[in-house]
Design a protein around this motif. Sequence first.
Motif, PDB file in Angstrom:
ATOM      1  N   THR A  34      37.613  31.309  42.577  1.00  0.00           N
ATOM      2  CA  THR A  34      37.568  32.171  43.764  1.00  0.00           C
ATOM      3  C   THR A  34      38.917  32.836  44.004  1.00  0.00           C
ATOM      4  N   GLU A  67      39.508  36.832  43.978  1.00  0.00           N
ATOM      5  CA  GLU A  67      40.094  37.442  45.163  1.00  0.00           C
ATOM      6  C   GLU A  67      41.371  38.198  44.812  1.00  0.00           C
ATOM      7  N   GLY A 127      40.517  41.443  42.957  1.00  0.00           N
ATOM      8  CA  GLY A 127      39.899  42.365  43.901  1.00  0.00           C
ATOM      9  C   GLY A 127      39.225  43.538  43.211  1.00  0.00           C
TER      10      GLY A 127
END
Length: 214
Positions: free
Chosen positions: A89, A93, A96
């Motif tokens: 994760t 993230e 992006g």
Amino acid sequence: MRVIVADDAVLLREGLSRLLAEAGFEIAGTAADHDGLLTLVEAERPDVAVVDIRMPPTYTDEGLRAAREIRARHPATGVLVLSQHVRVTYALELFGHDPRGVGYLLKDRVADLEELTAAVRRVARGGSALDPEVVALLLGRRQAADGPATMTNREREVLALMAEGRSNGAIARRLGIAERTVEKHIAAVFGKLQIPAHADDHRRVLAVLAHLRR
């Protein structure tokens, strides 16, 4: 090439700085926390900031948040984030919608100076660097979700190296095959994943990560 190293552990911070200096990088400064890192980047405008993902005060994701802030405020500065453990994760993230100038490596990779310096240089040039273990985990999850893979083992190897941000030439050297063969495998991979091929390596990495994220 000017580099800033940020880690709250003084031994790792100084050790990493020394390794990079011996490899030919100029160490523009070091920081021990989120605020110190941002202040130093603002003052020095380095080519790359190498950042521990966990820093004071909470030791959770300060490095990740600092990386996002650096990319937003200083897009010319690349960020290479180091993590003790695989956090898919966090990787997703961090990358992006634009993986340019961003890297995510496990701290174990620091022991491989060639791998580390290659990642720093790739990120400084606006490329991407995604740890092979993270790629393997992403691909494993995707295969489990989709059932039996339609790609060959070689195509999966090529896809993994693409996701790490490597060029066709680098993939060819790593696998010991011709660059033209790499191009054929990439075309096959994009066809099977239904992702339009694109000459821009950053777009390729983004497409792969977007597919794996679904």
